[in-house]
Write a protein that holds these residues in place. Structure first.
Motif, PDB file in Angstrom:
ATOM      1  N   UNK A   8       0.842  -1.200   0.000  1.00 39.34           N
ATOM      2  CA  UNK A   8       0.000   0.000   0.000  1.00 39.34           C
ATOM      3  C   UNK A   8       0.877   1.250   0.000  1.00 39.34           C
ATOM      4  N   UNK A   9       0.300   2.307  -0.506  1.00 38.28           N
ATOM      5  CA  UNK A   9       0.967   3.607  -0.547  1.00 38.28           C
ATOM      6  C   UNK A   9      -0.068   4.658  -0.173  1.00 38.28           C
ATOM      7  N   UNK A  10       0.331   5.623   0.630  1.00 33.66           N
ATOM      8  CA  UNK A  10      -0.586   6.707   0.980  1.00 33.66           C
ATOM      9  C   UNK A  10      -0.597   7.738  -0.129  1.00 33.66           C
ATOM     10  N   UNK A  11      -1.779   8.232  -0.432  1.00 33.43           N
ATOM     11  CA  UNK A  11      -1.941   9.283  -1.417  1.00 33.43           C
ATOM     12  C   UNK A  11      -2.831  10.353  -0.788  1.00 33.43           C
ATOM     13  N   UNK A  12      -2.232  11.276  -0.046  1.00 31.00           N
ATOM     14  CA  UNK A  12      -3.054  12.281   0.638  1.00 31.00           C
ATOM     15  C   UNK A  12      -3.740  13.209  -0.357  1.00 31.00           C
ATOM     16  N   UNK A  37      -6.107   4.249 -13.173  1.00 25.75           N
ATOM     17  CA  UNK A  37      -7.105   5.300 -13.017  1.00 25.75           C
ATOM     18  C   UNK A  37      -7.991   4.918 -11.840  1.00 25.75           C
ATOM     19  N   UNK A  38      -8.076   5.812 -10.885  1.00 27.73           N
ATOM     20  CA  UNK A  38      -8.926   5.599  -9.711  1.00 27.73           C
ATOM     21  C   UNK A  38     -10.088   6.577  -9.779  1.00 27.73           C
ATOM     22  N   UNK A  39     -11.284   6.054  -9.596  1.00 29.16           N
ATOM     23  CA  UNK A  39     -12.474   6.892  -9.558  1.00 29.16           C
ATOM     24  C   UNK A  39     -12.851   7.096  -8.095  1.00 29.16           C
ATOM     25  N   UNK A  40     -13.063   8.333  -7.730  1.00 32.28           N
ATOM     26  CA  UNK A  40     -13.383   8.664  -6.344  1.00 32.28           C
ATOM     27  C   UNK A  40     -14.705   9.418  -6.311  1.00 32.28           C
TER      28      UNK A  40
END
Length: 114
Positions: A8-12, A37-40
């Protein structure tokens, strides 16, 4: 892209909306060997305020208070009402369409002086 033994990696992300509602965005991450691509979807609720209703009515007389529920989101709402306490009545379900305000009729029917 080396994670140092972790998967895992944090993506603030900082997000400062002006209004309540539903906000959609895409985050595109690229490396030399990968594209993701991440959908939020962020749902922002209006500030919650404590409310208190006081019903004053002569004994055995019914009183109804219309409670406005405004939907400023981008989706229709369906609420299920759970009333606690004796002598209170209202519809079990209420629908509020996007951009509209619906009135929830809360009724107090006293069966004795209290």
């Amino acid at each position: 892209f080396f994670l140092g033994g972790s998967d895992t990696v944090e993506l603030p992300i900082k997000f400062t909306p002006k209004y309540a509602g539903c906000y959609h965005c895409q985050i595109l991450l690229k490396s030399s060997s990968d594209i993701r691509v991440y959908e939020i979807e962020c749902v922002v609720n209006a500030e919650q305020a404590d409310a208190q209703l006081e019903f004053l009515t002569p004994a055995y007389q019914t009183v109804t208070q219309e409670i406005p529920i405004s939907n400023m989101s981008s989706q229709d709402w369906r609420f299920e009402a759970v009333l606690e306490g004796q002598c209170f009545y209202g519809p079990p379900v209420i629908d509020v369409c996007v951009g509209e305000t619906a009135q929830y009729p809360l009724t107090f029917m006293p069966v004795a002086e209290c």
